[in-house]
Enzyme design. Structure first.
Site, mmCIF file in Angstrom:
data_model
loop_
_atom_site.group_PDB
_atom_site.id
_atom_site.type_symbol
_atom_site.label_atom_id
_atom_site.label_comp_id
_atom_site.label_asym_id
_atom_site.label_seq_id
_atom_site.Cartn_x
_atom_site.Cartn_y
_atom_site.Cartn_z
ATOM 1 N N THR A 85 -4.492 -9.302 0.947
ATOM 2 C CA THR A 85 -3.941 -9.418 -0.331
ATOM 3 C C THR A 85 -4.301 -10.637 -1.101
ATOM 4 O O THR A 85 -4.651 -11.466 -0.432
ATOM 5 C CB THR A 85 -2.358 -9.641 -0.181
ATOM 6 O OG1 THR A 85 -1.704 -9.632 -1.244
ATOM 7 C CG2 THR A 85 -1.856 -10.619 0.536
ATOM 8 N N ASN B 265 0.810 -1.111 -0.073
ATOM 9 C CA ASN B 265 0.017 -0.071 0.026
ATOM 10 C C ASN B 265 0.985 1.282 -0.144
ATOM 11 O O ASN B 265 1.839 1.425 0.758
ATOM 12 C CB ASN B 265 -1.102 -0.069 1.305
ATOM 13 C CG ASN B 265 -1.886 -1.301 1.117
ATOM 14 O OD1 ASN B 265 -2.215 -1.872 0.268
ATOM 15 N ND2 ASN B 265 -2.228 -1.619 2.389
ATOM 16 N N HIS C 145 5.985 -0.670 -2.990
ATOM 17 C CA HIS C 145 5.180 -0.014 -4.003
ATOM 18 C C HIS C 145 5.387 1.502 -3.948
ATOM 19 O O HIS C 145 4.873 2.239 -4.746
ATOM 20 C CB HIS C 145 3.781 -0.341 -4.085
ATOM 21 C CG HIS C 145 3.478 -1.836 -4.755
ATOM 22 N ND1 HIS C 145 2.503 -2.280 -4.604
ATOM 23 C CD2 HIS C 145 4.539 -2.696 -5.090
ATOM 24 C CE1 HIS C 145 2.477 -3.728 -5.147
ATOM 25 N NE2 HIS C 145 3.864 -3.952 -5.391
#
Length: 273
Positions: free
Chosen positions: A214, A109, A126
């Protein structure tokens, strides 16, 4: 759910001082009002146009459309607050490290909810929404190691008049600014802040793994899953919409914001406020 919480608490006790790796996805932030990104949810951001727009290639071709898409997709981030799952994970980190254990939280996230809840041993593979970077690689504020606080860029002009000339630019070289986030045609080792070396190192030392929220549809989750399988390590997946069982993974079909605080209670620890 209480039985699942007891079993997970016992597994964490048995981990001793070994490395506990937790991998979180968008499902952990859903209770904070943020959208899911993959999976079967009809409102998932990545289910719509990301394969085309969420790329460097599209950014270079049409940065105006790219930034309009990005700002629209993530407009809820500033108002979002950590939920019980974020607070429980921060509490579990403190509990495990205080007894001499090692802990690493790997999140997919880009929101800042984990760190705001108190997580410290954190890798954001990310990227992160609270920073931007220059779109020109090699610039001191661009890849492979540079970035700048997102609040230093003014998008007011662009929102009022969305055209290339009104997009924020790098204060060092005047190239366009881009999100400090991993795009679909990029690689984990493309920026130092993604912490990919820490992830790879953790896979060699991991003793227990927890997947929360996830869908197992991105590379880092698959990497951790492969390591779990190769070494025959204990692992748990917390997801109310869990896919068919994965061999070797204990599935907990419940929301992370419900299960993780229950685990804290079983361990006799309070989650963060």
């Amino acid at each position: 759910m209480e039985r699942d919480a007891r079993q997970l608490a016992e597994a964490l006790r048995k981990a001793g001082t070994g490395l506990v790796v937790v991998v979180t996805g968008a499902g952990v932030s859903a209770a904070s009002g943020l959208p899911l990104f993959r999976g079967t949810d009809p409102d998932a951001v990545w289910n719509r146009d990301v394969t085309e727009i969420g790329t460097v290639a599209f950014f270079q071709r049409d940065p105006v459309a790219w930034w309009r898409w990005f700002l629209r997709s993530f407009e809820g981030l500033p108002a979002a607050l950590p939920n019980p799952a974020h607070r429980a994970l921060a509490a579990l980190e403190r509990w495990h490290t205080e007894r001499g254990g090692d802990f690493l939280l790997i999140t997919q996230n880009i929101d800042t909810l984990h760190e705001r809840a108190g997580s410290r041993r954190l890798v954001k593979v990310h990227g992160t929404a609270d920073r931007l970077r220059c779109s020109r690689d090699g610039c001191p504020l661009g890849a492979p190691a540079g970035s700048l606080p997102a609040d230093e860029a003014d998008f007011g002009r662009f929102l009022a008049e969305p055209r290339r000339e009104s997009l924020p630019r790098c204060p060092r070289c005047n190239a366009l600014l881009r999100a400090h986030a991993l795009l679909f045609d990029e690689y984990y080792d493309g920026h130092a802040d993604y912490g990919f070396d820490r992830v790879r190192s953790a896979l060699d030392r991991m003793g227990f793994a927890v997947f929360a929220g996830t869908s197992f549809s991105v590379g880092v989750t698959e990497m951790v899953l492969r390591a779990v399988t190769a070494w025959g390590l204990p692992a748990v997946s917390i997801d109310p919409a869990a896919a068919p069982p994965i061999p070797g993974i204990t599935a907990v079909r419940a929301a992370a914001e419900e299960v993780l605080p229950a685990v804290c209670r079983e361990l006799g620890i309070a989650d963060s406020d």
